[in-house]
Design a protein around this motif. Sequence first.
Motif, short mmCIF file in Angstrom:
data_model
loop_
_atom_site.label_atom_id
_atom_site.label_comp_id
_atom_site.label_asym_id
_atom_site.label_seq_id
_atom_site.Cartn_x
_atom_site.Cartn_y
_atom_site.Cartn_z
N VAL A 1 -6.62 -1.58 -0.75
CA VAL A 1 -6.33 -0.63 0.32
C VAL A 1 -5.34 0.42 -0.18
CG1 VAL A 1 -5.18 -0.35 2.57
CG2 VAL A 1 -6.86 -2.18 2.24
N ASP B 1 -7.06 2.89 -2.48
CA ASP B 1 -7.96 3.77 -1.75
C ASP B 1 -7.24 4.73 -0.80
OD1 ASP B 1 -9.93 2.45 -3.14
OD2 ASP B 1 -10.60 1.25 -1.44
N SER B 2 -6.00 4.39 -0.43
CA SER B 2 -5.27 5.23 0.53
C SER B 2 -4.32 6.21 -0.15
CB SER B 2 -4.48 4.37 1.50
OG SER B 2 -3.41 3.74 0.81
N ILE C 1 0.48 4.73 1.87
CA ILE C 1 0.29 4.45 3.29
C ILE C 1 1.58 3.83 3.82
CG2 ILE C 1 -0.68 2.15 2.84
CD1 ILE C 1 -2.61 2.56 5.16
N THR D 1 -4.33 -1.69 8.98
CA THR D 1 -5.56 -1.72 8.20
C THR D 1 -5.94 -3.15 7.83
OG1 THR D 1 -5.15 0.48 7.31
CG2 THR D 1 -6.67 -0.91 6.07
#
Length: 161
Positions: free
Chosen positions: A48, A51-52, A55, A63
């Motif tokens: 995550v 891909d972010s 964050i 998420t």
Amino acid sequence: MPALPVEESEQHRSGPLLDHLARRMRLRSESVLAPLGLRPRHLVALTVLRDSDGISQQGLASTLQIDGTNVVGLLNDLEAEGLVERRRSPEDRRRHVVSLTAAGAKRLREAECALAVAEDEVLGALGPGERDTLYELLRRATSGRPMSCVEASGDEPDPIC
């Protein structure tokens, strides 16, 4: 209990097979992640974060669909290994922004390679085309309409069964 008619008793049920396959994959995945100092929850968080591209802790908790307290423990594990870093947000000093470090990106690539080998072992009986078909079917099944609590509990008769 009355015996089911032949046509009903011979129906294929995917649930037990999916459960067995998931257990095999989970056990094999855990065994290849352990030497890298990772657990499946670490891998999901690293993915995550990659891909972010940064964050908030709260965004990561949302998420991952886990409690904020649990995400702090997860990030403590990853930060202790130098895989992620938390910085105060310049816009809101009360917020922490979490980013993947270069070491975290490298460890994630290593984990993904190890998991590819594990998947090859678990799905070795399937050819490449069959694996593609399985993936597509599983993707479609997981993106389908969620079952209601009433349907899951069986309180309403299901016309299909």
